[in-house]
Design a protein around this motif. Structure first.
Motif, PDB file in Angstrom:
ATOM      1  N   PRO A  89       0.794  -1.232   0.000  1.00 36.05           N
ATOM      2  CA  PRO A  89       0.000   0.000   0.000  1.00 36.05           C
ATOM      3  C   PRO A  89       0.829   1.285   0.000  1.00 36.05           C
ATOM      4  O   PRO A  89       0.352   2.325  -0.439  1.00 36.05           O
ATOM      5  N   ALA A  90       2.065   1.213   0.517  1.00 31.76           N
ATOM      6  CA  ALA A  90       2.861   2.439   0.630  1.00 31.76           C
ATOM      7  C   ALA A  90       4.321   2.084   0.896  1.00 31.76           C
ATOM      8  O   ALA A  90       4.639   0.979   1.350  1.00 31.76           O
ATOM      9  N   ASP A  91       5.210   3.027   0.609  1.00 33.19           N
ATOM     10  CA  ASP A  91       6.639   2.862   0.892  1.00 33.19           C
ATOM     11  C   ASP A  91       6.930   3.194   2.358  1.00 33.19           C
ATOM     12  O   ASP A  91       6.137   3.858   3.032  1.00 33.19           O
ATOM     13  N   PHE A  92       8.081   2.736   2.820  1.00 39.28           N
ATOM     14  CA  PHE A  92       8.549   3.006   4.188  1.00 39.28           C
ATOM     15  C   PHE A  92       7.513   2.560   5.225  1.00 39.28           C
ATOM     16  O   PHE A  92       7.283   3.243   6.231  1.00 39.28           O
ATOM     17  N   THR A  93       6.882   1.424   4.958  1.00 40.01           N
ATOM     18  CA  THR A  93       5.969   0.817   5.923  1.00 40.01           C
ATOM     19  C   THR A  93       6.656  -0.409   6.515  1.00 40.01           C
ATOM     20  O   THR A  93       7.395  -1.109   5.813  1.00 40.01           O
ATOM     21  N   PRO A  94       6.456  -0.699   7.793  1.00 34.89           N
ATOM     22  CA  PRO A  94       7.290  -1.704   8.469  1.00 34.89           C
ATOM     23  C   PRO A  94       7.120  -3.117   7.959  1.00 34.89           C
ATOM     24  O   PRO A  94       8.124  -3.803   7.670  1.00 34.89           O
ATOM     25  N   VAL A  95       5.877  -3.600   7.840  1.00 33.30           N
ATOM     26  CA  VAL A  95       5.675  -4.983   7.402  1.00 33.30           C
ATOM     27  C   VAL A  95       6.166  -5.174   5.968  1.00 33.30           C
ATOM     28  O   VAL A  95       6.856  -6.152   5.646  1.00 33.30           O
ATOM     29  N   CYS A  96       5.829  -4.228   5.098  1.00 32.25           N
ATOM     30  CA  CYS A  96       6.216  -4.335   3.691  1.00 32.25           C
ATOM     31  C   CYS A  96       7.727  -4.320   3.513  1.00 32.25           C
ATOM     32  O   CYS A  96       8.273  -5.000   2.634  1.00 32.25           O
ATOM     33  N   THR A  97       8.420  -3.554   4.330  1.00 29.56           N
ATOM     34  CA  THR A  97       9.884  -3.513   4.251  1.00 29.56           C
ATOM     35  C   THR A  97      10.472  -4.890   4.493  1.00 29.56           C
ATOM     36  O   THR A  97      11.377  -5.342   3.777  1.00 29.56           O
ATOM     37  N   THR A  98       9.950  -5.598   5.504  1.00 28.06           N
ATOM     38  CA  THR A  98      10.467  -6.944   5.788  1.00 28.06           C
ATOM     39  C   THR A  98      10.110  -7.911   4.667  1.00 28.06           C
ATOM     40  O   THR A  98      10.906  -8.810   4.341  1.00 28.06           O
ATOM     41  N   GLU A  99       8.946  -7.748   4.051  1.00 26.63           N
ATOM     42  CA  GLU A  99       8.523  -8.671   2.991  1.00 26.63           C
ATOM     43  C   GLU A  99       9.373  -8.524   1.735  1.00 26.63           C
ATOM     44  O   GLU A  99       9.832  -9.522   1.158  1.00 26.63           O
ATOM     45  N   LEU A 100       9.586  -7.304   1.302  1.00 29.51           N
ATOM     46  CA  LEU A 100      10.396  -7.092   0.101  1.00 29.51           C
ATOM     47  C   LEU A 100      11.806  -7.629   0.288  1.00 29.51           C
ATOM     48  O   LEU A 100      12.392  -8.220  -0.626  1.00 29.51           O
ATOM     49  N   GLY A 101      12.342  -7.460   1.488  1.00 28.30           N
ATOM     50  CA  GLY A 101      13.670  -7.999   1.770  1.00 28.30           C
ATOM     51  C   GLY A 101      13.686  -9.510   1.755  1.00 28.30           C
ATOM     52  O   GLY A 101      14.631 -10.138   1.249  1.00 28.30           O
ATOM     53  N   ALA A 102      12.635 -10.132   2.289  1.00 29.17           N
ATOM     54  CA  ALA A 102      12.571 -11.591   2.313  1.00 29.17           C
ATOM     55  C   ALA A 102      12.466 -12.165   0.901  1.00 29.17           C
ATOM     56  O   ALA A 102      13.106 -13.181   0.582  1.00 29.17           O
ATOM     57  N   PHE A 103      11.672 -11.540   0.046  1.00 28.01           N
ATOM     58  CA  PHE A 103      11.606 -11.988  -1.344  1.00 28.01           C
ATOM     59  C   PHE A 103      12.968 -11.831  -2.021  1.00 28.01           C
ATOM     60  O   PHE A 103      13.384 -12.698  -2.804  1.00 28.01           O
ATOM     61  N   ALA A 104      13.659 -10.746  -1.728  1.00 25.66           N
ATOM     62  CA  ALA A 104      14.981 -10.539  -2.324  1.00 25.66           C
ATOM     63  C   ALA A 104      15.964 -11.623  -1.890  1.00 25.66           C
ATOM     64  O   ALA A 104      16.768 -12.107  -2.696  1.00 25.66           O
ATOM     65  N   LYS A 105      15.891 -12.025  -0.624  1.00 25.70           N
ATOM     66  CA  LYS A 105      16.766 -13.097  -0.141  1.00 25.70           C
ATOM     67  C   LYS A 105      16.488 -14.413  -0.852  1.00 25.70           C
ATOM     68  O   LYS A 105      17.409 -15.191  -1.130  1.00 25.70           O
ATOM     69  N   LEU A 106      15.229 -14.675  -1.139  1.00 25.20           N
ATOM     70  CA  LEU A 106      14.844 -15.938  -1.767  1.00 25.20           C
ATOM     71  C   LEU A 106      14.937 -15.912  -3.293  1.00 25.20           C
ATOM     72  O   LEU A 106      14.683 -16.928  -3.946  1.00 25.20           O
TER      73      LEU A 106
END
Length: 246
Positions: A69-86
């Protein structure tokens, strides 16, 4: 930079020409519905890796589109990083990743710096994030929540957090939708990719909590004789529930 989403003529539903940015003339009856088996809409929009023509981006690969829904949001930040790791695991399965957030690309680029710090130890972030500040892609993919519909003509519009798994034929194969408070499970997304690809390859189904290496289920439409010929040995638990290995 695009000020609005550009949709290709081939894939544009007729309603698109009637709905300007911010959906001033929104008509609930024209809201698109994506279901399992739908061909995903084609569109052209800006991203952190340049302009994206969505069907061209998919190409002959599986693709996972996930929204925020938006940038610099806490849950989304962790999700994008997790996808990048995988991402290396998705690469092995011929799966492309692409994110979307309902803000502009320049803000995305700043956000990526935080994602790298939080989840990647400063490493590279290598998949694109679509800029959707007009929320037109969110509308096209039915990613506007109930409160958002109430505010289409005025006020803020909050997009929901969705995951679409799309096959090389550009068909929707799986949809997951999450509330703002609940982080996505990237391992589950990878697991269902494995399950979908296994089902396509072998003509089988996968049971609860299936992971690669587990027994698979022979579809009820396959007779015992045909199952024996195709799979060899199998275990019949019930006439409609038969397990085998692939």
């Amino acid at each position: 930079m695009f000020s609005r989403l550009l949709l290709t003529k081939k894939a544009v539903p007729s309603f698109v020409n009637r709905i300007p940015t911010r959906f001033i003339s929104f008509d609930a009856a024209s809201q698109p519905r994506l279901r399992i088996g739908s061909t995903v809409p084609n569109f052209k929009a800006p991203s952190t890796q340049g302009d994206i023509q969505f069907h061209d981006y998919i190409g002959k690969s599986w693709t996972i589109l996930f929204s925020h829904p938006a940038d610099f949001t806490p849950v989304c930040t962790t999700e994008l990083g997790a996808f990048a790791k995988l991402k290396p695991e998705f690469d092995k399965r011929n799966v492309k990743l692409i994110g979307l957030s309902a803000e502009d690309v320049e803000k995305h680029k700043s956000w990526i710096k935080d994602i790298r710090d939080v989840s990647l130890n400063g490493g590279e972030f290598t998949y694109p994030i679509i800029g959707d500040s007009s929320k037109e892609v969110a509308y096209l993919f039915d990613m506007v929540d109930e409160e958002g519909f109430k505010n289409l003509k005025s006020g803020p519009i909050f997009t929901i957090r969705s995951v679409f798994i799309i096959d090389p034929a550009k068909k929707v194969r799986l949809i997951m939708t999450y509330p703002a408070s609940c982080g996505r499970n990237t391992s589950e997304v990878l697991r269902v990719v494995d399950a979908l690809q296994q089902a396509d390859k072998a003509g089988v189904a996968t049971g609860v909590n299936w992971i690669p290496g587990d027994d698979v289920i022979i579809p009820p439409s396959v007779s015992n004789e045909a199952a024996k010929e195709k799979f060899g040995d199998f275990k019949e638990v019930k006439p409609y529930l038969r397990f085998t290995k692939v």
